[in-house]
Design a protein around this motif. Structure first.
Motif, PDB file in Angstrom:
ATOM      1  N   GLN A 200      -7.309  -2.990  -2.873  1.00 36.51           N
ATOM      2  CA  GLN A 200      -7.535  -3.206  -1.444  1.00 36.51           C
ATOM      3  C   GLN A 200      -8.831  -3.988  -1.208  1.00 36.51           C
ATOM      4  OE1 GLN A 200      -6.319   1.059  -1.067  1.00 36.51           O
ATOM      5  NE2 GLN A 200      -5.318   0.285   0.778  1.00 36.51           N
TER       6      GLN A 200
ATOM      7  N   ALA B 211     -11.175   2.736  -0.646  1.00 39.79           N
ATOM      8  CA  ALA B 211      -9.996   3.295   0.029  1.00 39.79           C
ATOM      9  C   ALA B 211      -9.712   4.703  -0.476  1.00 39.79           C
ATOM     10  CB  ALA B 211      -8.786   2.405  -0.221  1.00 39.79           C
ATOM     11  N   GLY B 212      -9.070   5.491   0.355  1.00 41.22           N
ATOM     12  CA  GLY B 212      -8.688   6.849  -0.024  1.00 41.22           C
ATOM     13  C   GLY B 212      -7.319   6.856  -0.693  1.00 41.22           C
TER      14      GLY B 212
ATOM     15  N   ASP C 271       0.855  -1.189   0.000  1.00 38.09           N
ATOM     16  CA  ASP C 271       0.000   0.000   0.000  1.00 38.09           C
ATOM     17  C   ASP C 271       0.891   1.239   0.000  1.00 38.09           C
ATOM     18  OD1 ASP C 271      -1.676   2.113   0.550  1.00 38.09           O
ATOM     19  OD2 ASP C 271      -2.709   1.147   2.219  1.00 38.09           O
TER      20      ASP C 271
ATOM     21  N   ARG D 245     -12.949  11.360   8.772  1.00 39.62           N
ATOM     22  CA  ARG D 245     -12.514  10.939  10.106  1.00 39.62           C
ATOM     23  C   ARG D 245     -13.038  11.929  11.136  1.00 39.62           C
ATOM     24  NH1 ARG D 245      -6.131   9.233   9.332  1.00 39.62           N
ATOM     25  NH2 ARG D 245      -6.492   7.890   7.550  1.00 39.62           N
TER      26      ARG D 245
ATOM     27  N   GLU E 282       0.195   9.957   3.452  1.00 42.93           N
ATOM     28  CA  GLU E 282      -1.055   9.598   2.764  1.00 42.93           C
ATOM     29  C   GLU E 282      -2.020   8.944   3.730  1.00 42.93           C
ATOM     30  OE1 GLU E 282      -3.901   7.106   0.448  1.00 42.93           O
ATOM     31  OE2 GLU E 282      -2.476   6.505   1.994  1.00 42.93           O
ATOM     32  N   GLU E 283      -1.486   8.128   4.637  1.00 43.52           N
ATOM     33  CA  GLU E 283      -2.378   7.399   5.548  1.00 43.52           C
ATOM     34  C   GLU E 283      -2.863   8.260   6.706  1.00 43.52           C
ATOM     35  OE1 GLU E 283      -3.503   4.665   4.693  1.00 43.52           O
ATOM     36  OE2 GLU E 283      -2.023   3.501   3.579  1.00 43.52           O
TER      37      GLU E 283
ATOM     38  N   HIS F 235      -4.236  -2.891   4.577  1.00 44.58           N
ATOM     39  CA  HIS F 235      -3.979  -2.303   5.901  1.00 44.58           C
ATOM     40  C   HIS F 235      -3.700  -3.431   6.892  1.00 44.58           C
ATOM     41  CE1 HIS F 235      -5.871   1.930   5.068  1.00 44.58           C
ATOM     42  NE2 HIS F 235      -4.815   1.641   4.314  1.00 44.58           N
TER      43      HIS F 235
ATOM     44  N   ARG G 144     -17.615   6.056   5.824  1.00 46.29           N
ATOM     45  CA  ARG G 144     -17.556   6.158   4.355  1.00 46.29           C
ATOM     46  C   ARG G 144     -18.907   5.822   3.739  1.00 46.29           C
ATOM     47  NH1 ARG G 144     -11.304   4.636   3.085  1.00 46.29           N
ATOM     48  NH2 ARG G 144     -10.587   4.918   5.210  1.00 46.29           N
TER      49      ARG G 144
HETATM   50  C1  GLV Z   1      -6.253   4.856   3.091  1.00 43.71           C
HETATM   51  O1  GLV Z   1      -5.871   3.842   2.513  1.00 43.71           O
HETATM   52  C2  GLV Z   1      -7.628   4.984   3.504  1.00 43.71           C
HETATM   53  O2  GLV Z   1      -8.525   4.547   2.751  1.00 43.71           O
HETATM   54  O3  GLV Z   1      -7.883   5.478   4.598  1.00 43.71           O
END
Ligand code: GLV
Ligand code: MN
Ligand code: MN
Length: 404
Positions: A192, A350-351, A89, A214, A123-124, A376, A286
């Motif tokens: 993912q 996934a983001g 990832d 978040r 990124e995470e 993850h 999400r």
């Molecule tokens: C990152 O991979 C996310 O989707 O939070």
């Protein structure tokens, strides 16, 4: 060089003996080591590496001299990981980009446009809490002052940590000139989920990124002694937080297509014989529709308030980051499909930095098969042959976009 060979070079960087897998947090020793590795690999490929004002590394082919020539084709991903994450990832996209450059060279491709490989920081959001921090800053999707003030688990600010790593933090923030020079951004990423495994295909083109955000909940009660405080006399925020975790699942199940997770929960002070005085917990929610996500979060807030009150506690809920569903540029997606005829088109939950950049530049993504469908997690996997197939697909796409 092969993708597998490149990843093998960093296989020992940031291994997490406690959690398993890898913990590579922005500007920690492991991530800085990966940056050095990336820089060295790029230089071996006659690429000129610069760090942008937000700490992303850009390796330019045919030297940009620090300024971005118009119409640049950019590929890459990130080097940081979640706590105890897999090997692919992020790094798969960076290694595939480097391998694709080798393929272009082997094919004698003479790009008509500048080409860059980028590695985005944080990124995470595993260290400072906001996902895609580097690309958000670049695209003006987060206030620079807010970014500077974000704190890690040790209480160090992003400004302190980034400055210690050599970044001029006074200048973090939007970079419209850089964005204006980008003709297309294509991020390759490990899939993912199980889409490609189920279809028995190695590579897909992305359609969309699910809207996600978040939120931080802080439950406050009364810290006290585990032995001397009668059960009837307690205001235990961890008991309230446990009820909130269950409520999050119950609320999310009421909305089709919703996903909601509490993956991080921190009792303060956190002692076996101590009733916590406070618990921080983080909600990741999400859904394709912003209004549904807002309704879900409002439900969680309401339930959390009831559940906290029942324990004699209070709770607050604050948004830390949000991004709506992103549909990638249709013309670019179709162009990729023209190069990769018959490739499956998959959405992702996934983001990605690509999802952030999509607001500013034509953006697309490629996914490489993950036979476990797990991400993850150390169980994320990519077979060697699929990694190479991904790099070939990326090289084919870049050849087309570079107008060679
Ligand atoms: C990152 O991979 C996310 O989707 O939070
Ligand atoms: Mn990623
Ligand atoms: Mn990730």
């Amino acid at each position: 060089m092969s993708v597998t060979g490149l990843l093998a070079e960093v296989a020992d960087v940031g291994r997490d003996a406690t959690r398993g897998g890898y913990s590579r947090f922005v500007y920690d020793h492991a991530e800085l080591t990966l940056r050095e590795w990336f820089t060295e690999q790029a230089e071996r490929r006659s690429m000129e590496v610069e760090t942008d004002r937000n700490g992303a590394l850009w390796a330019w082919r045919h030297g940009s001299g620090g300024s971005v020539a118009p119409g640049a084709v950019v590929t890459g991903s990130h080097l940081d990981s979640v706590p105890g994450g897999g090997a692919y990832d992020g790094p798969l996209g960076v290694a595939s980009a480097l391998a694709a450059v080798d393929l272009l060279d082997a094919r004698g491709v003479r790009p008509a446009r500048p080409l860059a490989v980028v590695a985005f920081p944080e990124e995470e959001g595993a260290r400072f809490g906001v996902a895609c921090l580097g690309s958000r800053l670049l695209a003006g999707a987060i206030d620079p002052d807010r970014a500077r003030g974000l704190r890690d688990a040790e209480g160090r600010t992003f400004a302190e940590v980034a400055a210690a790593a050599g970044l001029d933090v006074a200048h973090v923030g939007p970079d419209p000139a850089r964005l204006a020079g980008i003709g297309a951004f294509v991020e390759l990423h490990v899939e993912q989920g199980r889409g490609l495994a189920d279809l028995d295909r190695p590579v897909a083109v992305a359609s969309s990124v699910l809207g996600h955000g978040r939120w931080r909940l802080v439950v406050e009660g009364e810290g006290n002694h585990a032995g001397t405080t009668l059960m009837a006399d307690r205001r235990d925020p961890l008991v309230a937080a446990a009820a909130v975790v269950l409520a999050v699942r119950e609320v999310a199940r009421r909305y089709d297509d919703a996903r909601a997770t509490v993956g991080r929960l921190q009792p303060v002070p956190g002692g076996t014989n101590v009733i916590a005085s406070r618990v921080d917990l983080w909600l990741d929610a999400r859904h394709p529709d912003d209004a549904v996500t807002a309704a879900l979060v409002a439900d969680v807030r309401r339930r959390a308030q009831e559940l906290a009150a029942a324990e004699g506690c209070t709770v607050s809920l604050v948004e830390e980051s949000y991004g709506g569903t992103v549909h990638f540029d249709a013309a670019l997606r179709d162009r990729l499909l023209g190069v990769l005829p018959g490739a499956p088109v998959l959405a992702t939950g996934a983001g990605h930095d690509a999802g952030v950049l999509a607001s500013a530049v034509p953006t697309a993504m490629l996914f490489t098969r993950n036979p476990t469908g797990v991400s993850h997690s150390p169980h994320e996997h990519v077979e060697d042959a699929d990694a190479e197939a991904g790099a070939v697909a990326l090289a084919d796409v870049l050849t087309d976009l570079l107008g060679a």
